[in-house]
Design an enzyme around this catalytic site. Sequence first.
Site, PDB file in Angstrom:
ATOM      1  N   LEU A 107       0.845  -1.185   0.000  1.00 33.52           N
ATOM      2  CA  LEU A 107       0.000   0.000   0.000  1.00 33.52           C
ATOM      3  C   LEU A 107       0.880   1.235   0.000  1.00 33.52           C
ATOM      4  O   LEU A 107       1.889   1.294   0.722  1.00 33.52           O
ATOM      5  CB  LEU A 107      -0.894  -0.018   1.246  1.00 33.52           C
ATOM      6  CG  LEU A 107      -1.665   1.247   1.620  1.00 33.52           C
ATOM      7  CD1 LEU A 107      -2.786   1.491   0.623  1.00 33.52           C
ATOM      8  CD2 LEU A 107      -2.243   1.115   3.040  1.00 33.52           C
ATOM      9  N   SER A 108       0.548   2.243  -0.807  1.00 35.70           N
ATOM     10  CA  SER A 108       1.263   3.507  -0.842  1.00 35.70           C
ATOM     11  C   SER A 108       2.704   3.282  -1.314  1.00 35.70           C
ATOM     12  O   SER A 108       2.922   2.732  -2.384  1.00 35.70           O
ATOM     13  CB  SER A 108       1.185   4.192   0.523  1.00 35.70           C
ATOM     14  OG  SER A 108       1.722   5.486   0.491  1.00 35.70           O
ATOM     15  N   ASN A 109       3.702   3.656  -0.510  1.00 32.73           N
ATOM     16  CA  ASN A 109       5.068   3.356  -0.902  1.00 32.73           C
ATOM     17  C   ASN A 109       5.281   1.857  -1.065  1.00 32.73           C
ATOM     18  O   ASN A 109       6.070   1.417  -1.913  1.00 32.73           O
ATOM     19  CB  ASN A 109       6.051   3.902   0.133  1.00 32.73           C
ATOM     20  CG  ASN A 109       6.260   5.394   0.002  1.00 32.73           C
ATOM     21  OD1 ASN A 109       5.729   6.047  -0.883  1.00 32.73           O
ATOM     22  ND2 ASN A 109       7.043   5.959   0.903  1.00 32.73           N
TER      23      ASN A 109
END
Length: 569
Positions: free
Chosen positions: A240-242
């Site tokens: 998730l995200s990075n």
Amino acid sequence: MPTFGDIRCTMHRHGDDLLSAGLGLRGLAGLATPFAHPFSPTAAELRRRAIHSSWKGIADLDPLGGFGDVYGAVPDVPGREYTTFARLPHARSPHRVLVQVPDAFDRRKRVLVVAASSGSRGIYGAIALAGCWGLPKGFAVAYTDKGAGSGYVDPADGTGVALDGTRARTGDAVLEFEPEGLSVDDGIAVKHAHSGDHPEADWGRHVLDAARFGLAMLDRAMPEDAPFTAQNTIIIATGLSNGGGAVLRAAGDDTMGLLDAVVAVAPNVYVEGHGRPLYDYASEASVLLPAALAAPLFDEVPFARVAGLPLPAWALRGAALRAHGRLAAQSPVAQADEALAMLRAGGWQDDALRVAATSVSLDLWRTITVAYASAYLRRGAGRMPGGFAYRAPPLAGATLRATWWAEGSGVPPGAGIVLAGGTDLSLDPTLPGRLSLRDLWQDDTLRDAVRTTAAALPRDNLPILVVQGTHDGMIPLAFSAAPYVAWLRAAGRRPVFWQVPHAQHFDAFLAFPGFGERHLPLLPFGFAALDRAWQHLDQGRALPEDAAVRDARPRGAGRLTAGALALPG
């Protein structure tokens, strides 16, 4: 190939499981359990606190949010953990890897989920996604902190973080991060910002290292079923995200065919010549977005206004930017309109901008760009660009220092550490530092560092599923997932792309007043995408079509319902 250090194995049973450290859903949603001895918590206490803070930082566990009822669950999952420090051949500092092997591991399916932490979080930073989905199914889960994490070093007492999470002095134990020549005047050293390794350039390799470590630990845990290899074990990467950006980077770096599928949720991913990299639009938002918040676009947006009026600070930002020659308009209203027009011209969409106002109020844009600038320029703690430093105030004593590994986000401020520097005595004191960070975008060294973070093209037959919220104000869809998917398709790849209306970046923010009513959680769509990837690999079910999830709607004032999610079938 990476090298692995000493391996620590721990058992987690009888009230101390893999998924929640024995807290269960109720405990994860509640307050942190106090340490028996606040100055010297045990490794088990620190692990429980780290898992708790990782869940609270990622998932919406509010009673209205639907977790544990409409989607998700936190069952008791007993098993073993194996953790070590891994090191790439060219790296100065290690990255932490950890593998969770449930007692109920499905020896017939033989599945390893590989996950990268979101943001710059520590090793449990993907547990709410990868652990929650994989462990109850009897899958092993391997995690990497991507060369970031919260192994903070404090020169005041010469301590860092050992493999078990406790604080130790240099020379007494192998530490997660051991900067050389650090003085008290330099402040707190943070691995992502100060390692000198530019860890983001190696995100994909960190994920692949975790996969290799996961296979090796499955051999160790179940020698009677060894060897576990990429040929006889299904490996699904997710983040998730990075972490989502890291698994997409791993897809491009995977020349040996380790990965069988990749599921990226709200990924921070960059393709050179397509979209915009995080540092570019984050440094822009840090400067311009506060001046734009007086515009009508932000009427009734949570955290953008107080009592219906723009805060004076935003009018001051417009005036300060005009004084610096960054805006031409003279009145506060015209300055807000000009700043907003500049953001829109850079590709910002209104749905993302509204939600990005939250990141202004929490000072996330400045926080992020400070850390990334230091990492890109390979600066140590005493040489951060813009005169910035991370400092622990004198009152932040041993009790707070003991919590850093468990509660730190990997990018201060937080857990008793403050972001210092980059200010003056004007009415807009943080603007000088923000402008210096924005101007660094023209620095050739920094731009070259950003180029090394660009994703490479994955192999043709690798299933890739990308899930992104249309209201993401931190990693806007228009700058990241959408151009990445378009690039893949132009190269003949066939990714699945789910665009989720009303979903933004931080599910944990949905518990904020006025925020959850307007948005949807993104985690259930990540779980659904993982389900479909697994069904494709296990049953041969066709990959799903792209979906705009058109029937999804905001949660509203009541509890989240399955109908509001309208998950793709």
